[in-house]
Write a protein that holds these residues in place. Sequence first.
Motif, PDB file in Angstrom:
ATOM      1  N   PHE A  58       0.843  -1.195   0.000  1.00  0.00           N
ATOM      2  CA  PHE A  58       0.000   0.000   0.000  1.00  0.00           C
ATOM      3  C   PHE A  58       0.885   1.255   0.000  1.00  0.00           C
ATOM      4  CE2 PHE A  58       0.659  -1.519   4.281  1.00  0.00           C
ATOM      5  CZ  PHE A  58       1.165  -0.399   4.927  1.00  0.00           C
ATOM      6  N   VAL A  59       0.274   2.380  -0.450  1.00  0.00           N
ATOM      7  CA  VAL A  59       0.935   3.695  -0.436  1.00  0.00           C
ATOM      8  C   VAL A  59      -0.034   4.671   0.211  1.00  0.00           C
ATOM      9  CG1 VAL A  59       1.954   5.555  -1.804  1.00  0.00           C
ATOM     10  CG2 VAL A  59       2.235   3.167  -2.535  1.00  0.00           C
ATOM     11  N   LYS A  60       0.486   5.472   1.166  1.00  0.00           N
ATOM     12  CA  LYS A  60      -0.337   6.472   1.849  1.00  0.00           C
ATOM     13  C   LYS A  60       0.281   7.861   1.637  1.00  0.00           C
ATOM     14  CE  LYS A  60      -1.418   3.392   5.718  1.00  0.00           C
ATOM     15  NZ  LYS A  60      -1.309   3.250   7.182  1.00  0.00           N
ATOM     16  N   ASP A  61      -0.565   8.884   1.725  1.00  0.00           N
ATOM     17  CA  ASP A  61      -0.034  10.241   1.711  1.00  0.00           C
ATOM     18  C   ASP A  61       0.274  10.679   3.132  1.00  0.00           C
ATOM     19  OD1 ASP A  61      -2.407  10.856   2.932  1.00  0.00           O
ATOM     20  OD2 ASP A  61      -3.313  11.798   1.171  1.00  0.00           O
ATOM     21  N   LEU A  62       0.692  11.927   3.294  1.00  0.00           N
ATOM     22  CA  LEU A  62       1.108  12.400   4.615  1.00  0.00           C
ATOM     23  C   LEU A  62      -0.057  12.455   5.600  1.00  0.00           C
ATOM     24  CD1 LEU A  62       3.567  15.269   3.559  1.00  0.00           C
ATOM     25  CD2 LEU A  62       4.125  12.985   4.421  1.00  0.00           C
ATOM     26  N   GLN A  63      -1.271  12.522   5.103  1.00  0.00           N
ATOM     27  CA  GLN A  63      -2.434  12.532   5.988  1.00  0.00           C
ATOM     28  C   GLN A  63      -2.940  11.114   6.284  1.00  0.00           C
ATOM     29  OE1 GLN A  63      -2.215  14.771   3.317  1.00  0.00           O
ATOM     30  NE2 GLN A  63      -1.426  16.202   4.885  1.00  0.00           N
ATOM     31  N   GLY A  64      -2.214  10.100   5.831  1.00  0.00           N
ATOM     32  CA  GLY A  64      -2.581   8.717   6.106  1.00  0.00           C
ATOM     33  C   GLY A  64      -3.637   8.165   5.183  1.00  0.00           C
ATOM     34  N   ARG A  65      -3.996   8.888   4.121  1.00  0.00           N
ATOM     35  CA  ARG A  65      -4.990   8.390   3.167  1.00  0.00           C
ATOM     36  C   ARG A  65      -4.319   7.422   2.194  1.00  0.00           C
ATOM     37  NH1 ARG A  65      -6.476  13.974   3.465  1.00  0.00           N
ATOM     38  NH2 ARG A  65      -5.154  14.373   1.666  1.00  0.00           N
ATOM     39  N   TYR A  66      -5.038   6.358   1.882  1.00  0.00           N
ATOM     40  CA  TYR A  66      -4.495   5.347   0.976  1.00  0.00           C
ATOM     41  C   TYR A  66      -4.544   5.875  -0.452  1.00  0.00           C
ATOM     42  CZ  TYR A  66      -4.275   1.799   4.597  1.00  0.00           C
ATOM     43  OH  TYR A  66      -3.952   1.075   5.716  1.00  0.00           O
ATOM     44  N   LEU A  67      -3.353   5.874  -1.112  1.00  0.00           N
ATOM     45  CA  LEU A  67      -3.266   6.256  -2.514  1.00  0.00           C
ATOM     46  C   LEU A  67      -3.279   5.038  -3.417  1.00  0.00           C
ATOM     47  CD1 LEU A  67      -0.464   8.968  -2.178  1.00  0.00           C
ATOM     48  CD2 LEU A  67      -2.951   9.298  -2.184  1.00  0.00           C
ATOM     49  N   MET A  68      -2.767   3.932  -2.914  1.00  0.00           N
ATOM     50  CA  MET A  68      -2.717   2.688  -3.702  1.00  0.00           C
ATOM     51  C   MET A  68      -2.744   1.503  -2.731  1.00  0.00           C
ATOM     52  SD  MET A  68      -0.830  -0.105  -4.812  1.00  0.00           S
ATOM     53  CE  MET A  68       0.873   0.281  -4.444  1.00  0.00           C
ATOM     54  N   ILE A  69      -3.382   0.441  -3.145  1.00  0.00           N
ATOM     55  CA  ILE A  69      -3.397  -0.805  -2.364  1.00  0.00           C
ATOM     56  C   ILE A  69      -3.616  -1.967  -3.316  1.00  0.00           C
ATOM     57  CG2 ILE A  69      -5.888  -0.725  -1.847  1.00  0.00           C
ATOM     58  CD1 ILE A  69      -5.143  -1.905   0.906  1.00  0.00           C
ATOM     59  N   ASN A  70      -2.906  -3.074  -3.092  1.00  0.00           N
ATOM     60  CA  ASN A  70      -3.064  -4.225  -3.995  1.00  0.00           C
ATOM     61  C   ASN A  70      -4.191  -5.131  -3.493  1.00  0.00           C
ATOM     62  OD1 ASN A  70      -1.861  -5.376  -1.788  1.00  0.00           O
ATOM     63  ND2 ASN A  70      -0.352  -6.559  -2.931  1.00  0.00           N
ATOM     64  N   THR A  71      -4.402  -6.192  -4.274  1.00  0.00           N
ATOM     65  CA  THR A  71      -5.522  -7.102  -3.968  1.00  0.00           C
ATOM     66  C   THR A  71      -5.340  -7.773  -2.609  1.00  0.00           C
ATOM     67  OG1 THR A  71      -5.790  -7.516  -6.322  1.00  0.00           O
ATOM     68  CG2 THR A  71      -6.833  -9.083  -4.807  1.00  0.00           C
TER      69      THR A  71
END
Length: 757
Positions: A58-71
């Motif tokens: 997974f990838v998160k931004d600085l605010q902890g929001r998910y930008l990418m996540i795999n299956t």
Amino acid sequence: MTEPGKSRNEHLAELESLRARVLELEEAAAKRKHAEENLHETNSLLSGVIEGTTDAVFVKDLQGRYLMINTAGERVIGRTHEEVIGKNDIELFPHETASHIVADDRRILDGGKPQTFETLIPVRGTLRTFLSTKTVYRNHQGAVIGLIGISRDITERKQAEKAHQEMEARAREQFAELNHIYNTAPVGLCLLDTNLRILRINEQLAAMGGLSVADHIGRSIREIVPEIAKKVESVCYAVIETGEPALNLERRTSRPTDPDVEMTGLMSLYPLRSSDGSVRALSVVVQDITELKWAEEAYRESEERFSRILESAMDAIVTIDERHIIQVFNAAATDVFRCKVHEAIGQPFDRFMSTAFRELLAKYGPGPEQSDPKKRHVWVPDGLKAIRADGEEFPAEATISQFQAAGRTLFTIILRDVNERKRADAELRKLELENLYLQEAAQPEFDFGEMVGSSKAFKNAMVSVEKVAATDSTVLLIGDTGTGKELIARAVHNLSGRKRDILITVSCAALPGGLIESEFFGHEKGAFTGALTRRTGRFEMADGGTIFLDEIGDLPLDLQAKLLRVLQEGEFERVGGAETLKVDVRVIAATHRNLTEAVENGSFRADLFYRLNVFPIRIPPLRDRRDDIPRLARYFAMKYGMKMGKQIKSIPESTLNALSAYDWPGNVRELQNVIERAVILSTGPRLEIGEWPPAQTARNEDAGILTLDEQERRHIRKALEQTNWQVSGPDGAAEILDMKPTTLNARMKKLGIRRKS
């Protein structure tokens, strides 16, 4: 058109320069397109790898929001890609889990360094353990713009690691237990390598070797036991070569701690094989049997002494088998019967007996008339005739006893020429003691601790005990007071499958009526005045085991119904309680009352009687097992002698006769008390019974009111004594009593009337 003021050549040069610039732009565009294609291919490949891995990425931004996540990440969170992207952990996970994740993310963002840690994340309602690695995500300028994380589900691995640790702990515990057993074993143990050097040895064997455990390690057999090393080494190498164990090898050597004392060891060797089948070590077991050898030598010496006594005895001693074939014929017998030993051994004894002698032996000893031989001891003081080898008939007195030896039934006849009685009195007493010793040394047919006896009545009771003990059936013990009903109950329990559980005893006669229910079933706090706490009842305590209800005939009627429920359903309630409790209890009941009559007169419930009377065992009173009285007397004399520090080695024949003649209304308990009193009075090795039975007791019995059975017993005995114990015939007791002989025999059997030997 050309620009004014520029020559043609200058225009051509500019045109060429523009063409070159166009080519450069086209080449740059082609390279960019190729790079874009490579990047797209790389992104596709990376995306495929990320999507194909079983780890959550997974990838998160600085605010902890998910930008990418795999299956795999979607499976962990339990939500779809669309539901995850743009959300933070607080929106996706329970509060406690989200707090931990946010705290971990903040540490990484603040520190800027990758970190790996374990996190518990709920997956489909179950907490699972994930190993997460997170690092900061930077842009082209190096600024931190988010987090990249990879999480792997290690729940199964953690469980496997825990199971492995538990298995290792159990293995360590088992090793410690085995090591403890090894070191505390009652025999010597050691482990030898193929060069016969000691790899391991326990303290018992080290003590035999005279050195500490540490001093033995690494030493060879030759260094420890040099005097027997060659013999032991040859056996060890044979075991290593053949792979076959060597068992029970007896070796003698001097004790290392006391060279003047010889030690005898019993040694066994077992090969230990490696995976390829070759012998890699030897396990050695050594038992110190020095004391056993001493005991064997003492036994042989005892046999020699007994043989010398047998040969030096002044009485004729003859041992015969069940076919009357002579097995032992001592020197005195050769004189008495005027027959050499080699002419008597192996021959029938019948030629030395008169007709009356043969009839007596057929009655009390072996022969076809006795299909079920019993252990007996009969004394014939006079009136016996024997025949010498030359045909001369002579008066004799004899004892005939039966015993078991090496699985055979043998009979010993000690016979004395009456004409020489006075001269042989002293030696006869010695031989009687030896004969009693032989009888006591024979293995008893039953062994139930303090239950001693070999009479037919006792054996029948014990056979019933053995048969019913292996079941869970209810047992009803019926017998007079003092016959040992509690000991019989304990024997049934100890022979049953419940012997590892508790045996609870309750005396129904000793408890006040108001407390019996509480004693049986327990009570709740406040159930009645004085019930300050909850109390567990006897049935609840006996769950899984056995309960013995002594004197069941004294149980009040209102409690009988509740007892019946426990017997039938296995359930009850505490006094003052509403909870139904279930128990698995085997019941053994006992009574001295006639429960059949109690049922008829309404003092005992018929249904409870039938439930208890599944397997009744009648315990014979002592008057019906008079053959056991001498054995019981000797047992109690030995028991109380040891308790009081006295050595009671013999009981006079007159005392045994007096004890056997008494009817013992108090049964075994009364006999026990009488012998205890006699041991107190005795000052030497012979039991002194004193003035017994007291004259006052006899007068009280005559003055008191007798039972109908006792009145009938005395009346029949008086008639039998008047007729010299002749039952039938014109002048027999049956005619005097106006009874049929068969009826009189039946009454005698029921009342335990027997002629005193």
